[in-house]
Design a protein around this motif. Structure first.
Motif, PDB file in Angstrom:
ATOM      1  N   TYR A 137      -7.415 -31.187  38.006  1.00 17.45           N
ATOM      2  CA  TYR A 137      -7.358 -29.728  37.928  1.00 17.45           C
ATOM      3  C   TYR A 137      -6.748 -29.274  36.600  1.00 17.45           C
ATOM      4  CZ  TYR A 137      -6.926 -24.902  39.445  1.00 17.45           C
ATOM      5  OH  TYR A 137      -7.064 -23.537  39.534  1.00 17.45           O
ATOM      6  N   ALA A 138      -5.599 -29.874  36.232  1.00 13.20           N
ATOM      7  CA  ALA A 138      -4.915 -29.449  35.013  1.00 13.20           C
ATOM      8  C   ALA A 138      -5.686 -29.800  33.748  1.00 13.20           C
ATOM      9  CB  ALA A 138      -3.519 -30.076  34.961  1.00 13.20           C
ATOM     10  N   ILE A 143      -8.927 -27.174  34.076  1.00 14.20           N
ATOM     11  CA  ILE A 143      -8.695 -25.739  34.259  1.00 14.20           C
ATOM     12  C   ILE A 143      -7.466 -25.308  33.469  1.00 14.20           C
ATOM     13  CG2 ILE A 143      -8.370 -23.883  35.930  1.00 14.20           C
ATOM     14  CD1 ILE A 143     -10.980 -25.444  36.286  1.00 14.20           C
ATOM     15  N   ASP A 144      -7.676 -24.402  32.551  1.00  9.78           N
ATOM     16  CA  ASP A 144      -6.553 -23.841  31.791  1.00  9.78           C
ATOM     17  C   ASP A 144      -6.037 -22.616  32.543  1.00  9.78           C
ATOM     18  OD1 ASP A 144      -4.675 -23.244  29.895  1.00  9.78           O
ATOM     19  OD2 ASP A 144      -6.089 -22.260  28.531  1.00  9.78           O
ATOM     20  N   ALA A 145      -5.263 -22.866  33.601  1.00  9.54           N
ATOM     21  CA  ALA A 145      -4.774 -21.769  34.447  1.00  9.54           C
ATOM     22  C   ALA A 145      -3.756 -20.935  33.667  1.00  9.54           C
ATOM     23  CB  ALA A 145      -4.126 -22.344  35.704  1.00  9.54           C
ATOM     24  N   ASN A 146      -4.017 -19.648  33.562  1.00 10.60           N
ATOM     25  CA  ASN A 146      -3.084 -18.783  32.819  1.00 10.60           C
ATOM     26  C   ASN A 146      -2.834 -17.448  33.524  1.00 10.60           C
ATOM     27  OD1 ASN A 146      -5.512 -17.482  32.421  1.00 10.60           O
ATOM     28  ND2 ASN A 146      -5.746 -18.209  30.305  1.00 10.60           N
ATOM     29  N   ASN A 147      -3.282 -17.349  34.781  1.00  9.09           N
ATOM     30  CA  ASN A 147      -3.062 -16.123  35.542  1.00  9.09           C
ATOM     31  C   ASN A 147      -1.859 -16.312  36.457  1.00  9.09           C
ATOM     32  OD1 ASN A 147      -3.399 -13.638  36.758  1.00  9.09           O
ATOM     33  ND2 ASN A 147      -4.819 -14.438  38.302  1.00  9.09           N
ATOM     34  N   MET A 148      -0.717 -15.772  36.079  1.00 11.68           N
ATOM     35  CA  MET A 148       0.512 -15.946  36.845  1.00 11.68           C
ATOM     36  C   MET A 148       0.522 -14.981  38.026  1.00 11.68           C
ATOM     37  SD  MET A 148       3.325 -16.542  33.804  1.00 11.68           S
ATOM     38  CE  MET A 148       4.664 -16.659  34.968  1.00 11.68           C
ATOM     39  N   VAL A 156      -7.616 -29.287  47.690  1.00 10.55           N
ATOM     40  CA  VAL A 156      -7.239 -30.660  48.021  1.00 10.55           C
ATOM     41  C   VAL A 156      -5.751 -30.803  47.722  1.00 10.55           C
ATOM     42  CG1 VAL A 156      -9.502 -31.706  47.616  1.00 10.55           C
ATOM     43  CG2 VAL A 156      -7.942 -31.378  45.691  1.00 10.55           C
ATOM     44  N   PHE A 157      -5.152 -31.861  48.258  1.00  9.11           N
ATOM     45  CA  PHE A 157      -3.731 -32.097  48.012  1.00  9.11           C
ATOM     46  C   PHE A 157      -3.501 -32.434  46.541  1.00  9.11           C
ATOM     47  CE2 PHE A 157      -2.982 -33.808  52.613  1.00  9.11           C
ATOM     48  CZ  PHE A 157      -3.277 -32.550  53.107  1.00  9.11           C
ATOM     49  N   LYS A 158      -2.563 -31.738  45.902  1.00  9.37           N
ATOM     50  CA  LYS A 158      -2.153 -32.098  44.548  1.00  9.37           C
ATOM     51  C   LYS A 158      -0.667 -31.822  44.335  1.00  9.37           C
ATOM     52  CE  LYS A 158      -4.700 -28.009  42.809  1.00  9.37           C
ATOM     53  NZ  LYS A 158      -5.584 -27.777  43.963  1.00  9.37           N
ATOM     54  N   THR A 159       0.107 -31.978  45.378  1.00 12.58           N
ATOM     55  CA  THR A 159       1.558 -31.765  45.446  1.00 12.58           C
ATOM     56  C   THR A 159       1.900 -30.284  45.263  1.00 12.58           C
ATOM     57  OG1 THR A 159       2.219 -32.003  43.102  1.00 12.58           O
ATOM     58  CG2 THR A 159       1.937 -34.035  44.396  1.00 12.58           C
ATOM     59  N   PHE A 160       3.130 -29.936  45.529  1.00 18.98           N
ATOM     60  CA  PHE A 160       3.568 -28.550  45.321  1.00 18.98           C
ATOM     61  C   PHE A 160       3.455 -28.179  43.854  1.00 18.98           C
ATOM     62  CE2 PHE A 160       7.411 -30.618  43.957  1.00 18.98           C
ATOM     63  CZ  PHE A 160       8.084 -29.712  43.142  1.00 18.98           C
ATOM     64  N   ILE A 161       3.566 -29.193  42.985  1.00 14.38           N
ATOM     65  CA  ILE A 161       3.442 -28.943  41.539  1.00 14.38           C
ATOM     66  C   ILE A 161       2.032 -28.444  41.228  1.00 14.38           C
ATOM     67  CG2 ILE A 161       3.541 -30.016  39.244  1.00 14.38           C
ATOM     68  CD1 ILE A 161       5.512 -32.073  40.493  1.00 14.38           C
ATOM     69  N   GLY A 162       1.040 -29.074  41.835  1.00 14.58           N
ATOM     70  CA  GLY A 162      -0.346 -28.652  41.645  1.00 14.58           C
ATOM     71  C   GLY A 162      -0.606 -27.275  42.231  1.00 14.58           C
ATOM     72  N   SER A 163      -0.016 -27.006  43.407  1.00 12.61           N
ATOM     73  CA  SER A 163      -0.174 -25.683  44.020  1.00 12.61           C
ATOM     74  C   SER A 163       0.381 -24.598  43.108  1.00 12.61           C
ATOM     75  CB  SER A 163       0.538 -25.643  45.378  1.00 12.61           C
ATOM     76  OG  SER A 163       0.015 -26.606  46.263  1.00 12.61           O
ATOM     77  N   TRP A 164       1.549 -24.859  42.533  1.00 12.22           N
ATOM     78  CA  TRP A 164       2.166 -23.865  41.656  1.00 12.22           C
ATOM     79  C   TRP A 164       1.407 -23.743  40.340  1.00 12.22           C
ATOM     80  CZ3 TRP A 164       8.255 -24.273  42.081  1.00 12.22           C
ATOM     81  CH2 TRP A 164       8.616 -24.026  43.411  1.00 12.22           C
ATOM     82  N   TYR A 165       0.916 -24.872  39.824  1.00 14.86           N
ATOM     83  CA  TYR A 165       0.140 -24.829  38.578  1.00 14.86           C
ATOM     84  C   TYR A 165      -1.113 -23.974  38.757  1.00 14.86           C
ATOM     85  CZ  TYR A 165      -2.739 -26.268  34.627  1.00 14.86           C
ATOM     86  OH  TYR A 165      -3.533 -26.248  33.500  1.00 14.86           O
ATOM     87  N   LEU A 213       0.140 -20.385  38.564  1.00 13.54           N
ATOM     88  CA  LEU A 213       1.062 -19.975  37.503  1.00 13.54           C
ATOM     89  C   LEU A 213       0.678 -20.493  36.128  1.00 13.54           C
ATOM     90  CD1 LEU A 213       4.477 -20.588  39.350  1.00 13.54           C
ATOM     91  CD2 LEU A 213       3.191 -18.441  39.180  1.00 13.54           C
ATOM     92  N   GLY A 214      -0.155 -21.536  36.079  1.00 13.33           N
ATOM     93  CA  GLY A 214      -0.449 -22.169  34.799  1.00 13.33           C
ATOM     94  C   GLY A 214       0.678 -23.074  34.366  1.00 13.33           C
ATOM     95  N   SER A 215       0.505 -23.783  33.266  1.00 19.00           N
ATOM     96  CA  SER A 215       1.498 -24.770  32.831  1.00 19.00           C
ATOM     97  C   SER A 215       2.815 -24.116  32.416  1.00 19.00           C
ATOM     98  CB  SER A 215       0.940 -25.609  31.675  1.00 19.00           C
ATOM     99  OG  SER A 215       0.515 -24.770  30.608  1.00 19.00           O
ATOM    100  N   ILE A 216       2.756 -23.048  31.616  1.00 25.59           N
ATOM    101  CA  ILE A 216       3.978 -22.373  31.168  1.00 25.59           C
ATOM    102  C   ILE A 216       4.697 -21.735  32.346  1.00 25.59           C
ATOM    103  CG2 ILE A 216       4.939 -20.588  29.666  1.00 25.59           C
ATOM    104  CD1 ILE A 216       3.778 -22.979  28.187  1.00 25.59           C
ATOM    105  N   GLY A 217       3.935 -21.031  33.172  1.00 20.58           N
ATOM    106  CA  GLY A 217       4.531 -20.403  34.347  1.00 20.58           C
ATOM    107  C   GLY A 217       5.150 -21.409  35.292  1.00 20.58           C
ATOM    108  N   LEU A 218       4.467 -22.544  35.476  1.00 20.27           N
ATOM    109  CA  LEU A 218       4.989 -23.611  36.337  1.00 20.27           C
ATOM    110  C   LEU A 218       6.334 -24.116  35.828  1.00 20.27           C
ATOM    111  CD1 LEU A 218       4.833 -25.999  38.404  1.00 20.27           C
ATOM    112  CD2 LEU A 218       3.492 -27.226  36.673  1.00 20.27           C
TER     113      LEU A 218
END
Length: 414
Positions: free
Chosen positions: A277-278, A281-286, A323-332, A335-340
């Protein structure tokens, strides 16, 4: 060999080993959580190609983000040094028993409420796969005031287990209180079974072991032996449901190898899926309302059905984000990498200050309750972020209220 899995394993193993050296071989909450994530990551090595994330979907950036978030969040966990704690105390036993009986009664009613639903599910003419699909698509999700109330009360099982161990330690004469606290803490298992889910028995067992690790050093050998027997009996009583659901969902045409791989995916897909996912996907929508849904009541949000979101994403990117990707993945994801990293750092700093403020030779039960809540995020988060529901947010707020009652002697007249 996948070097990203190897790097992550080495880093987590280093901290796990360091903690064991410092604690002189005694299992601590930090080493327990580290071992859990280490085992999950190492399990990726044993997933066959058709069940695992392709090597090209991994990246060093995603791996670093994962490790940074994990280690930052673990800082407050390491601050509970049980070797320097002489005793665990409750400032107000009256508050303890009032809260305890309230939890027992409400969760007993929750069990009574959910048992007919569980019976209806497992006696249904529909097969388990179809029933589970209906739940996921929200076609058979119960609603209404009672359902929400009892879904809320069943969230307290980690705290009820802390109450059980404390009462067993300090008030062994309160036999009925202790027995009922342990039995009604299993209301969450029944709640999850009503949705044809397997998580209940797994998460309850993990929470039981976590609480046991905290209290183990204060219990004598005979008491520890008795508690282990209780746990084994209760675990075996419910594990049949886990096996039944797993067989129904994953055993196809007698292919036990695929069943084994599906079971391993349940525990070991997380690191690979986070990387996939990371990396893509460049997640940037916090959007904090996805993590703390109670915030939705303070702002307008667009509502998209789970299935529409799933298939829309799948058609666009070629893989599922559900799919399961830990709470870190859920937050990413939200929130994206910076937000996480900012969120993890802020929460970790806040709880580090909290833990530092209460570092004494006598440990308050109220502090243990808050510590358990903090660790619950990472303990159950080895799968995904489990507190992303409104009832879970209310539970989290209530835990801090319980802390006040247990630590500041609210019910004691001055």
């Amino acid at each position: 060999m996948n070097e990203y899995i190897f790097i992550a394993s080495c880093v987590v193993f280093s901290f796990f080993t360091l903690e064991l050296i410092i604690s002189k071989g005694v299992i601590t909450p930090f080493s327990f959580l580290s071992f859990l994530y280490l085992s999950s990551i190492l399990g990726s090595f044993f997933l066959f190609a058709e069940f695992s994330v392709p090597y090209k979907e991994y990246s060093i950036t995603a791996t670093i983000i994962f490790l940074l978030a994990f280690l930052i969040y673990m800082i407050p966990v390491s601050m509970l040094n049980l070797r320097k704690v002489d005793d665990i105390y409750c400032a107000d036993d009256k508050a303890f028993f009032r809260i305890g009986w309230f939890l027992i009664v409400t969760n007993a009613f929750a069990i009574i409420y959910f048992i007919p639903i569980v019976y209806g599910v497992f006696s249904s003419a529909d097969n388990i796969i179809n029933l589970r699909a209906m739940v996921v698509s929200q076609e058979s999700v119960s609603s209404g005031g009672l359902y929400l109330l009892f879904s809320y009360t069943t969230q307290f099982y980690p705290i009820m287990l802390v109450f059980f161990f404390y009462s067993y330690l300090k008030h062994p004469e309160k036999k009925w209180f202790n027995i009922l606290m342990l039995l009604t803490s299993m209301s969450y298992i029944v709640n999850v079974l009503a949705s044809v889910g397997r998580d209940g028995i797994v998460l309850w067992s993990m929470s039981f072991l976590f609480s046991y690790i905290i209290f183990k050093g204060f219990l004598d050998k005979e008491v520890r032996r008795r508690i282990k027997k209780y746990f084994l009996f209760l675990f075996l009583s419910f594990i049949s449901f886990f096996i039944l659901i797993s067989l129904a969902r994953f055993l196809k045409g007698g292919d036990y190898f695929s069943l084994f791989q599906s079971m391993l995916i349940y525990f070991s897909q997380q690191f690979g899926e986070f990387n996939r996912y990371a990396t893509n996907i460049d997640a940037n929508n916090m959007d904090f309302s996805k993590i703390f849904p109670i915030l939705k009541y303070f702002k307008e949000t667009d509502s998209v059905s789970l299935l529409d979101d799933h298939f829309g994403f799948l058609n666009t990117y070629g893989f599922s984000k559900y799919v399961f990707k830990t709470f870190i993945g859920s937050w990413y994801t939200h929130l994206g990498s910076i937000g996480l990293l900012l969120t993890v750092t802020f929460i970790s700093a806040l709880f580090s200050i909290f833990m530092y403020s209460f570092r004494t030779k006598t440990l308050s039960l109220g502090v243990v309750v808050v510590y358990t809540l903090y660790c619950q995020v990472i303990l159950h988060g080895v799968f995904y972020y489990k507190l992303s529901y409104t009832v879970s947010n209310l539970y989290m707020l209530t835990v801090f209220l319980i802390f006040i009652f247990l630590h500041y002697r609210v019910f004691i007249k001055r």
